[in-house]
Design a protein around this motif. Structure first.
Motif: not given
Length: 62
Positions: A22-28
């Motif tokens: 992935a080029k972009e991810a999400v930090l939760r």
């Protein structure tokens, strides 16, 4: 636009990433807040990566 940066470290890389390409991810965060980020150094899925956040940070003062 707001931005933020930092380093993500993990002892088990497979625990925190589901798509190493992935080029972009999400930090939760534990409180439910989320922030999008890009990896700026290292490889997503590695034990340590440097990141640049996009938009408001998911931590600190809201």
């Amino acid at each position: 636009m707001r931005s933020w940066d930092g380093t993500l470290d993990t002892q088990s890389p497979s625990d925190w990433v589901s798509s190493p390409t992935a080029k972009e991810a999400v930090l939760r965060m534990p409180d439910g807040r989320e922030g999008r980020f890009l990896v700026t150094a290292g490889t997503l899925g590695a034990a340590r990566v440097e990141i640049a956040g996009i938009g408001p940070a998911p931590f600190g003062d809201a």
